[in-house]
Structures are given as C-alpha cells and as structure tokens.
Design a protein around this motif. Structure first.
Motif: not given
Length: 488
Positions: A370-377
């Motif tokens: 699954a693409a498009g994941i953004t981790l917490p900074e």
C-alpha cells in the motif's frame, strides 16, 4: 500442487521446523518438495531426521532432501528461504565482545550498531552468491524470502545487486500487535486493526483501531503503564511512545540499540532495561540466548525427535509470513501482512532506495504494498539515521571499502553517542581483522589494519557491559524449566 522450496541455513533447526510445519498446514501443499541446505552436515542431519519424522507421522507424500551442495538444493526451486547466520556464534561473539572494549553495550547487535554493521559485511557477499545461484539454476522468476538479519541490508543487497525478486520477512509487527491487543483488553489480536510502517525493527503503529474504535496515544500509554508485566519490561519503549506519540514494534532491548539516548552510559542502561528476559535489554542477551538454545538442542535432541511424531495441527500454524505468502501466491487466497521491500514511493518521507517495512497484500499477482504512507516526523527522522547507516554499510560491503565502513560505523546513532572517531577507526580495524575469515572483500585491507592496530595508542578496556549474564549450563536450564512447569 507440486513445486520446490529450498531453505538455506536449514540448520537453524527450530525455525526450519516451524516454517516446514506452517507450509504443510496448507492442504494443497502436501505434494511439494523441501530441499534443505547448510554448511553443517551435522545440523542438516538433525533437521532432516525431524522433518522426515513429521512427514511419516502425518502420512504425507512430501519429499525432503538435504545437501551441503547449495546449487543442487536450489535447482528448480520456486521459493528460496534464507535463515543463515554467516560466521555462526563465533563471529557473533566478536560482534558483542569487541565493541564493549570501546564502551558500546549492545543487547542484540544484529540490525545496525557495531555488531549489525559487521554482520552485514559478513552476510552480503554470501547473499550475492545465493542470488547468483538463484538466477542460474532456480525456476525463472523464483522468489527469495529473506529471514536473515540484518534484514534491511541483506534485502537491499539482494534487490539492488543480486537482481533477484526478494522480500524480507520479520515477525516484529505481529508481536507488537499482540502486545497492544493484550493491554487494551482484546479477546483476540484479530480485534485489532492497524497500520504499521517504517523500516525493519523500527516500524511504528501509526494507526490503531480496536473493534473499529480509534485508539489514541493517551489511552495506549495508560494501558501499558497499567499492565503488570509490560510496565516493567518495556520502560524504554513506553518512554518512546510518550515522546513520539506512537508505539514501536521492537522490544525494549532491540529498540534501545537504534537510538542514541538510552544505552550511552551504564547507569542509563540499568535504568531503562529489565532483566527478566534477555530481550528486554540485557548486555549480549541474544548471544547468550542463542548459545543456550543451541546447547539445549544438541543435548535434548532425542526429545525434539520424539515430539516430531505428533500430528500437524493447522490451528497452531504460526504468524510467520512465509507460509501465508506461498499460500496466497499459489492459491490466490489473499493475505495481508507487513513486508520488507524497496520503498519506491510507499512511504512518502523516506528515501526511494531504502528498504522499508510496510503493509501489503499478496495474491496470485504478487506482493502489492500500500503506497502513500507518511510517517510522523520523529519516526521518519529516527528511520533516516538508520537508513543512512544501512546504505553506507551495503555499499562498503559490495566494494570492500574499509574507509566507507568506518564512516558507516561513525554515523551509527549509538556508536556515535558513545565513541570518538579515533575509537571507531580502531574498533573497525579490530573487528575486520578478527573476522577476516568471513570477510573476503576486505582481504586486501587486513594487512594495513593489522599494522595500524600494532601502532595504535587508543585505549580500550575489558568490560563485560552494564548488565551481562553468564551462559547457563544444561543443568541450570533443566532446573529452570522444571521450576516453570511446577509453577504452571
């Protein structure tokens, strides 16, 4: 169905048995062939006898072969599973012992940190040999399932340089999810739905739902702090949860090695770890556990062989990914898991070339992440520190570049928090010289490293670490197991 699965490093007896029985829990797989290979004829003989006993006891037509000739084992294989530990416990002991001379106290030392970086240098040339054999003698488009650590480095090398269809597999995500489900009072881990993403051994539960209800940071912190066991065993992990806002997959001991804050002073180490089990932070804990496990298996082998006569119980199939991936690819029964693959846009705020661990689905069309994941900074920043070390380490291993190896070591979060550049340079020389037998790519660098060591004025110390335990004897292990049985 009939196809061939090869297991490299099959002398990892307990794990090989688990993978074998898991795969045979799939009804369609009873007619497949398992080809076992290892450099140890002794270990191969033991595991083949166990697997033959399982096949006989369950009346299966499954074929099991064993050989020290790796290419023969890989001939015609559709799936190749690697469980190797290059250098065995002998090299692993140096991964722990030598860094301690420079103040670096590791619990596991197999992912990054000083031990993990050298472990990667030993493994990568061998991984590339595996890939060459796979390209030449396995089935066309054979899939390589890597279980061996350092996971990200091995998988990176196999994909980038080995040019083989590779996925890295680990069970950290499953174990972390089981913990979370338990502290939240779930009746079954299946009640917990989650998104867990990052890099191997630094994956983060960035979304949690229990029976459809979203779980936030405060509720999760309170649940862990109220738990009578985890509140003591996972102090460091809970502290990271409080500060980062998300829970890490990795145990107290594992996680402590990937960060520069908790293991840099002996008094800090003892403050954050728990000695009830090796995995919670004990100095060289996994080395002790691995040594005891091997000794126990050698001594108690007749019992293991006898236990192999029991029927396979599909209800006890483990949550290791391998059997579920094979089932999905061969039968089209969809499987959702967490896989180590090249990023390629899956996680938006990590580098494209990095090996990430993230959710995906498997069916007959392959593994689709699954693409498009953004981790917490904060999570992304922590992962980035490791990724930079991994990249340099892989490139150093490929080129046999001892100077780049030293720079990789210098940039390791824990090493950099503890040691000076002069100490790092000498430590790498010492580790490369000590492990030269498993580091063919550094053969030309060893003589100069020996000369530098002979002239060096960098001081070291003989130190067992902040929380070291001795390897227990077979008698001590028997007594402990008897006590646990009686208490249970």
């Amino acid at each position: 169905m009939s196809f061939k699965t090869a297991i490299i490093g099959a002398g990892s007896v307990g794990f090989t048995k688990k993978l074998f029985t898991d795969i045979l829990c799939v009804p369609e797989f009873k007619d497949i062939e398992f080809a076992l290979t290892d450099i140890s004829e002794h270990n191969l003989g033991m595991i083949q006898a166990i697997l033959d006993r399982i096949v006989e006891a369950n009346g299966l037509p499954t074929k099991v072969t064993a050989t020290t000739d790796r290419r023969k084992a890989l001939e015609g294989a559709r799936y190749i599973i690697s469980c190797v530990r290059v250098g065995g416990l002998e090299a692993y002991a140096d991964d722990i012992r030598i860094p301690l001379k420079y103040g670096i106290d590791q619990c596991v030392g197999d992912t990054i940190c000083a031990g993990g970086i050298l472990y990667g240098q030993r493994n990568i040339p061998v991984i590339l040999d595996f890939c060459k054999d796979i390209r030449e003698v396995a089935e066309t488009d054979a899939k390589f399932l890597n279980y061996a650590n350092p996971m990200a480095m091995n998988t990176w090398a196999a994909i980038e340089y080995g040019k083989v269809d590779t996925v890295g597999l680990c069970h950290g995500v499953q174990h972390g999810a089981e913990q979370i489900a338990e502290v939240l009072g779930a009746k079954s881990p299946r009640e917990l739905d989650y998104v867990c993403s990052g890099i191997n051994h630094q994956t983060w539960f960035i979304e949690l739902r229990l029976n459809g209800r979203a779980i936030g940071k405060d509720e999760l912190v309170a649940a862990f702090e109220a738990h009578p066991v985890y509140s003591k065993q996972e102090k460091l992990r809970i502290d990271v949860l409080k500060r980062f806002g998300v829970y890490s997959t990795e145990s107290n001991g594992h996680l402590s090695e990937y960060l520069p804050w908790y293991r840099k002073r002996p008094d800090e180490i003892t403050r954050w770890i728990d000695m009830s089990d090796w995995i919670h932070g004990e100095t060289g804990g996994y080395l002790r556990y691995s040594t005891e496990t091997r000794n126990w298996f050698e001594t108690e082998y007749p019992q293991f062989l006898e236990a192999a006569s029991k029927p396979i119980d599909p209800a006890k199939r483990s949550n290791e990914h391998a059997s579920h991936i094979l089932e999905a690819l061969e039968t089209n029964r969809v499987y959702r898991g967490h896989f180590n693959v090249k990023n390629n846009g899956v996680i938006t705020n990590l580098p494209q070339d990095a090996i990430i661990e993230s959710p995906g689905f498997v069916d007959r069309f392959g593994i689709n992440t699954a693409a498009g994941i953004t981790l917490p900074e904060a999570c992304a920043a922590t992962c980035m520190s490791s990724i930079n070390v991994q990249r340099m380490s892989v490139h150093a291993a490929i080129a046999g570049d001892i100077d780049l190896l030293k720079l990789a070591m210098l940039h390791d979060p824990l090493v950099g928090a503890v040691s000076t550049p002069e100490e790092v340079w000498q430590m790498v020389d010492e580790m490369v010289v000590a492990q030269a037998a498993w580091l063919p790519q550094y053969a030309d660098a060893v003589p100069a490293a020996k000369e530098r060591l002979a002239k060096s004025k960098v001081k070291t110390r003989e130190w067992a670490g902040a929380a070291r335990r001795n390897v227990r004897s077979i008698e001590e292990l028997r007594a402990e197991k008897a006590g646990l049985k009686q208490a249970g």
